[in-house]
Design a protein around this motif. Structure first.
Motif, mmCIF file in Angstrom:
data_model
loop_
_atom_site.group_PDB
_atom_site.id
_atom_site.type_symbol
_atom_site.label_atom_id
_atom_site.label_comp_id
_atom_site.label_asym_id
_atom_site.label_seq_id
_atom_site.Cartn_x
_atom_site.Cartn_y
_atom_site.Cartn_z
ATOM 1 N N GLN A 206 8.280 25.782 1.775
ATOM 2 C CA GLN A 206 6.820 25.712 1.746
ATOM 3 C C GLN A 206 6.378 24.658 0.744
ATOM 4 O O GLN A 206 6.852 24.621 -0.374
ATOM 5 C CB GLN A 206 6.235 27.065 1.350
ATOM 6 N N GLU A 207 5.457 23.797 1.178
ATOM 7 C CA GLU A 207 4.905 22.819 0.264
ATOM 8 C C GLU A 207 3.744 23.457 -0.487
ATOM 9 O O GLU A 207 2.777 23.899 0.132
ATOM 10 C CB GLU A 207 4.413 21.592 1.029
ATOM 11 N N HIS A 208 3.869 23.506 -1.785
ATOM 12 C CA HIS A 208 2.813 24.112 -2.590
ATOM 13 C C HIS A 208 1.720 23.126 -2.991
ATOM 14 O O HIS A 208 0.610 23.527 -3.310
ATOM 15 C CB HIS A 208 3.415 24.750 -3.837
ATOM 16 N N LEU A 209 2.067 21.848 -3.010
ATOM 17 C CA LEU A 209 1.100 20.826 -3.392
ATOM 18 C C LEU A 209 1.255 19.645 -2.459
ATOM 19 O O LEU A 209 2.379 19.168 -2.247
ATOM 20 C CB LEU A 209 1.327 20.378 -4.837
ATOM 21 N N VAL A 210 0.160 19.166 -1.923
ATOM 22 C CA VAL A 210 0.187 18.043 -0.999
ATOM 23 C C VAL A 210 -0.828 17.010 -1.461
ATOM 24 O O VAL A 210 -2.025 17.308 -1.570
ATOM 25 C CB VAL A 210 -0.130 18.484 0.442
ATOM 26 N N GLU A 211 -0.327 15.790 -1.710
ATOM 27 C CA GLU A 211 -1.209 14.724 -2.164
ATOM 28 C C GLU A 211 -1.636 13.853 -0.992
ATOM 29 O O GLU A 211 -0.942 13.760 0.017
ATOM 30 C CB GLU A 211 -0.523 13.824 -3.201
ATOM 31 N N SER A 212 -2.725 13.183 -1.175
ATOM 32 C CA SER A 212 -3.160 12.165 -0.224
ATOM 33 C C SER A 212 -4.012 11.162 -0.979
ATOM 34 O O SER A 212 -4.430 11.407 -2.110
ATOM 35 C CB SER A 212 -3.956 12.786 0.924
ATOM 36 N N GLY A 213 -4.233 10.014 -0.352
ATOM 37 C CA GLY A 213 -5.117 9.028 -0.942
ATOM 38 C C GLY A 213 -4.443 7.819 -1.538
ATOM 39 O O GLY A 213 -5.077 7.062 -2.254
ATOM 40 N N GLY A 214 -3.191 7.604 -1.291
ATOM 41 C CA GLY A 214 -2.530 6.419 -1.802
ATOM 42 C C GLY A 214 -2.813 5.214 -0.942
ATOM 43 O O GLY A 214 -3.606 5.260 -0.008
ATOM 44 N N GLY A 215 -2.170 4.100 -1.258
ATOM 45 C CA GLY A 215 -2.346 2.906 -0.450
ATOM 46 C C GLY A 215 -2.189 1.626 -1.233
ATOM 47 O O GLY A 215 -1.815 1.637 -2.411
ATOM 48 N N LEU A 216 -2.485 0.532 -0.560
ATOM 49 C CA LEU A 216 -2.401 -0.807 -1.145
ATOM 50 C C LEU A 216 -3.815 -1.307 -1.383
ATOM 51 O O LEU A 216 -4.631 -1.332 -0.454
ATOM 52 C CB LEU A 216 -1.657 -1.750 -0.196
ATOM 53 N N VAL A 217 -4.098 -1.686 -2.613
ATOM 54 C CA VAL A 217 -5.429 -2.192 -2.960
ATOM 55 C C VAL A 217 -5.300 -3.430 -3.834
ATOM 56 O O VAL A 217 -4.234 -3.702 -4.382
ATOM 57 C CB VAL A 217 -6.266 -1.134 -3.697
ATOM 58 N N GLN A 218 -6.397 -4.142 -3.959
ATOM 59 C CA GLN A 218 -6.449 -5.301 -4.853
ATOM 60 C C GLN A 218 -6.836 -4.846 -6.256
ATOM 61 O O GLN A 218 -7.491 -3.805 -6.432
ATOM 62 C CB GLN A 218 -7.476 -6.298 -4.346
ATOM 63 N N ALA A 219 -6.449 -5.607 -7.233
ATOM 64 C CA ALA A 219 -6.832 -5.313 -8.613
ATOM 65 C C ALA A 219 -8.350 -5.217 -8.705
ATOM 66 O O ALA A 219 -9.071 -6.006 -8.085
ATOM 67 C CB ALA A 219 -6.306 -6.393 -9.543
ATOM 68 N N GLY A 220 -8.815 -4.241 -9.454
ATOM 69 C CA GLY A 220 -10.239 -4.019 -9.608
ATOM 70 C C GLY A 220 -10.810 -3.004 -8.638
ATOM 71 O O GLY A 220 -11.951 -2.547 -8.800
ATOM 72 N N ALA A 221 -10.031 -2.632 -7.630
ATOM 73 C CA ALA A 221 -10.506 -1.675 -6.631
ATOM 74 C C ALA A 221 -10.416 -0.250 -7.167
ATOM 75 O O ALA A 221 -9.916 -0.008 -8.274
ATOM 76 C CB ALA A 221 -9.688 -1.815 -5.357
ATOM 77 N N SER A 222 -10.891 0.677 -6.355
ATOM 78 C CA SER A 222 -10.858 2.099 -6.702
ATOM 79 C C SER A 222 -10.150 2.880 -5.611
ATOM 80 O O SER A 222 -10.133 2.474 -4.440
ATOM 81 C CB SER A 222 -12.282 2.651 -6.863
ATOM 82 N N LEU A 223 -9.573 3.995 -6.012
ATOM 83 C CA LEU A 223 -8.958 4.931 -5.079
ATOM 84 C C LEU A 223 -9.262 6.342 -5.564
ATOM 85 O O LEU A 223 -9.379 6.568 -6.776
ATOM 86 C CB LEU A 223 -7.436 4.761 -5.026
ATOM 87 N N ARG A 224 -9.367 7.260 -4.627
ATOM 88 C CA ARG A 224 -9.462 8.668 -5.005
ATOM 89 C C ARG A 224 -8.270 9.406 -4.415
ATOM 90 O O ARG A 224 -8.053 9.382 -3.204
ATOM 91 C CB ARG A 224 -10.757 9.304 -4.521
ATOM 92 N N ARG A 225 -7.516 10.014 -5.288
ATOM 93 C CA ARG A 225 -6.377 10.817 -4.894
ATOM 94 C C ARG A 225 -6.802 12.268 -4.792
ATOM 95 O O ARG A 225 -7.632 12.741 -5.557
ATOM 96 C CB ARG A 225 -5.266 10.721 -5.936
ATOM 97 N N SER A 226 -6.195 12.970 -3.865
ATOM 98 C CA SER A 226 -6.454 14.403 -3.790
ATOM 99 C C SER A 226 -5.133 15.156 -3.809
ATOM 100 O O SER A 226 -4.100 14.624 -3.410
ATOM 101 C CB SER A 226 -7.261 14.759 -2.537
ATOM 102 N N CYS A 227 -5.193 16.372 -4.264
ATOM 103 C CA CYS A 227 -4.013 17.227 -4.374
ATOM 104 C C CYS A 227 -4.446 18.622 -3.957
ATOM 105 O O CYS A 227 -5.174 19.288 -4.701
ATOM 106 C CB CYS A 227 -3.488 17.208 -5.802
ATOM 107 N N LYS A 228 -4.011 19.038 -2.792
ATOM 108 C CA LYS A 228 -4.381 20.365 -2.301
ATOM 109 C C LYS A 228 -3.229 21.317 -2.555
ATOM 110 O O LYS A 228 -2.078 21.001 -2.233
ATOM 111 C CB LYS A 228 -4.707 20.333 -0.809
#
Length: 123
Positions: A1-23
């Motif tokens: 069973q997976e107790h924690l699952v992340e999402s929201g990664g990726g490839l971005v340019q410097a200065g950009a923003s990302l939001r990661r989530s962990c359910k």
């Protein structure tokens, strides 16, 4: 069973923003805190923040202070990490984990871990 699952990664340019989530599962989310770590290629795992279950207090290290913020949605058992003004040195595999006991910035203090997702910041 997976107790924690992340999402929201990726490839971005410097200065950009990302939001990661962990359910999390109920068991994982009911830990003392949910922490975030990252691991760059060839480097040790590095603590990048946490949020406590009881009062929602957050902590981030100086390396990301002012750029990374952590929040949560208790009803959705999800923790978020907003990453702004990303820099190439933020590149790595980001994982969330359930804190058990011990120092917050030590991976050994955590028991359930998500699989991690890649964040690549191009210059």
């Amino acid at each position: 069973q997976e107790h924690l699952v992340e999402s929201g990664g990726g490839l971005v340019q410097a200065g950009a923003s990302l939001r990661r989530s962990c359910k999390g599962s109920e068991r994982a989310f009911n830990s003392y805190a949910i922490g975030w770590f990252r691991q760059a290629p060839g480097k040790e795992r590095e603590f990048v923040g946490l949020i406590k279950r009881l009062d929602g207090e957050t902590r981030v290290p100086d390396s990301v202070k002012g750029r990374f913020t952590i929040s949560r949605d208790v009803r959705e058992s999800t923790v978020y990490m907003q990453m702004n003004n990303l820099m190439p040195e933020d590149t790595g595999v980001y994982s969330c984990a359930s804190h058990s006991n011990g120092n917050f910035d030590s991976p050994a203090a955590y028991y359930y871990w998500g699989r991690g997702t890649h964040v690549t910041v191009a210059s």
